[in-house]
Design a protein around this motif. Sequence first.
Motif, PDB file in Angstrom:
ATOM      1  N   UNK A 130      30.090  42.242  49.001  1.00 39.14           N
ATOM      2  CA  UNK A 130      31.453  42.012  49.717  1.00 39.14           C
ATOM      3  C   UNK A 130      32.048  43.265  50.194  1.00 39.14           C
ATOM      4  N   UNK A 131      32.031  44.271  49.274  1.00 38.38           N
ATOM      5  CA  UNK A 131      33.111  45.327  49.424  1.00 38.38           C
ATOM      6  C   UNK A 131      32.367  46.695  49.612  1.00 38.38           C
ATOM      7  N   UNK A 132      33.108  47.860  50.011  1.00 38.70           N
ATOM      8  CA  UNK A 132      32.480  49.167  49.799  1.00 38.70           C
ATOM      9  C   UNK A 132      32.172  49.368  48.352  1.00 38.70           C
ATOM     10  N   UNK A 133      32.516  48.971  47.508  1.00 40.06           N
ATOM     11  CA  UNK A 133      32.286  49.248  46.075  1.00 40.06           C
ATOM     12  C   UNK A 133      30.798  48.652  45.746  1.00 40.06           C
ATOM     13  N   UNK A 134      30.609  47.413  46.526  1.00 41.42           N
ATOM     14  CA  UNK A 134      29.218  46.918  46.270  1.00 41.42           C
ATOM     15  C   UNK A 134      28.206  47.720  47.062  1.00 41.42           C
ATOM     16  N   UNK A 135      28.347  48.328  48.365  1.00 42.16           N
ATOM     17  CA  UNK A 135      27.424  49.155  48.842  1.00 42.16           C
ATOM     18  C   UNK A 135      27.105  50.452  47.877  1.00 42.16           C
TER      19      UNK A 135
END
Length: 717
Positions: A130-135
């Motif tokens: 869902x987020x940049x941190x997930x990437x």
Amino acid sequence: MSRSKLVIIGNGMAGVKCVEEIIALEPDTYEIVIYGNEPRPNYNRIMLSKVLQGEHSLQDIIINDWTWYAEHHIRLCTGETVHRIDTRGKYIETESGLKETYDVLILATGSSPFIPPIPGMDKERVMSFRTIDDCIRMSDYSKEYRKAAVIGGGLLGLEAARGLLHLGMEAVVVHNAPYIMNRQLDQKAAAMLQKELEGQGMSFLLARNTQKITGRSQAQGLLFTDGSKLEAQVVIVAVGIRPNVDLARRSGIATNRAIMVDDYMRTSVPDIYAVGECAEHRGISYGLVAPLYEQGKVLARTLCGQETPEYKGSIPYSQLKVSGVDVFSAGEIGGEGMQTAIQHLDGIRGTYKKVLIQAGKVRGAILFGDTAEGTALLGLVQRGADMAELAPREGAPDPAEMAAAALPAQETVCACNNVTKAAIMKAIQEQGLETADQVKEQTKASGSCGGCRPMVAALVKHTHNLKNNGGTGVVATPDKPAPMPVCSCTELGHAELKVMLDDIVVPREVQVNGQDHQPVIPRETDLTLILQKLGWGSELGCAICLPVIRYYLQVSTRMIHDQEIESYQEIQVRWDDQIPLSSYARDAGGLAAQLRTSWIGVAMPSLVNIGVAPGPGSLVSALVQDIGLLASPAGWEIYAGGHAEHPVKQGGLLGVAETEVQAATLASACLQWYRQTAWYDEPLWAWTERLGIMSIRETLLDDQLQKELAATLHADI
């Protein structure tokens, strides 16, 4: 006069889009404060899959950087989660204890990934997307583990799986329905998509229900209800989203599945509004960008006290490029009373088309492989057109071309890169482009998410039909004012003049005494011949048009004509050696001297002002220069299109460079792009407005093209 305070809870795409609209309409109406729970500025969440797949960097998907907030005097509070709204006292409170009063409050809290109640969801290496941190986490996992399972066969799940493949992992998509993307596609289109994705290395387990995630503290695999198992060291959950309504519910604001709003996005509490994925309008909450932006525009006009049509809801549609495959879906694709009006499969080309009707009205459409008709079919679905409109008419153009022709000239076709219909048609006409891929290379249209590619292809066809048939049988584009003539000697505008000059003097190597040479700029006697070929009204031209023609000839042949150099504008570089109180202050004087040495003597269409500032406290404002270079913690921020005099304009961010060499290269590339595409005597800020800062930015962020442009500028000096 004090301004009302507008507080926005949520720094996502919907809330910030509303703020952008407010700034465009009434920039001085509100003191604006935004609270976001992520530690970064606003970014394009839709493009996360492209980051995961290696097509874009994290910096590329930032919509509004830190400087944008500062420029518009917006206070951005990042890393703050609001947990309480006092609707009587009209203030909010964050989990860290911050309090903020408001006059008007917008809830743009968005949504969160839906986490199904499957045992084992709390294990390590189980995550959502869902987020940049997930990437970042997925990328880190790929360096150590090989096998991944993605729970969810919708669009997000497929994009996540494609990203995992790019990272070198094995990706198995687990879906509880009998075919993938079952909310957007029928079984036939889904089977075609699955076959294509399997060819890319993706695997599928369909009609499987996960009973639990195996492993003690860390994920080891999946156990299904039929007793079968799947080994997996990383598990991605992508089964849908859930609107974030807890804050509103705790605060006494009416909620259902999401926050209930009326046609002007008002909630049940005065002075509190909701927009985006967290809002529920007429019983529907939307998870697509187009409806959220429509809501934001209505809300912005409402808050600015301007008349606006009420928001009546949106027809859901998806025009996507799923792992390189064009897919379109609009309206209802199933349900009681739905009938198939058109169904066509081309096994050779790998295309599929299906149109559905209900009670004689067009209600839904699916396209696979070739989605050029998507825009036209969407129009039929949106207005519930009679099925008779589906019948082809003899001699009529195809629906996609009709939609392309009817689109207003200044309408944005590629929202990602801010490219208009007019810019695309101009590139096709002037550069002889034949395909959508060539248009993408020249204009960046369809170069990001790819959703607009069908319209780009339709515009290619439409433009060539206009040229070949003089408009016969094609819906003409709306009339637009004729371009302003260069001078009284001609009726040609700058664009037409440049094209004709390029046809007359084409830069190419010629053989002279067995050696390659570039052609020489025509002398005054040759200019007379050129004026004759142009059909000039004056045999010798005039004081207005001669400098224009000489400049365009010089840019076309990439040479300097010493006798005419005084007719051209040059570059002024200013800098400030004041050192502000910051740890990252840079040597502005050193960089400015380097730029002056590199650019001395280069001819420009108009006077160009360059500002180099060692930090935010500098006496030289980089934001109101034609080109501005501002020291920052990351190195140098490069801006373009600012203007210090009336009308005062703040420049847009081109990019961030870590070193002075990289900063100089990007600035040089921008100047050369300006030289090649600007009209003579067109200020750089006006050129930026005409092309659009996003279009210029996307052009210059192509590393190879950036280096070529910079090298060309230096070769011309």
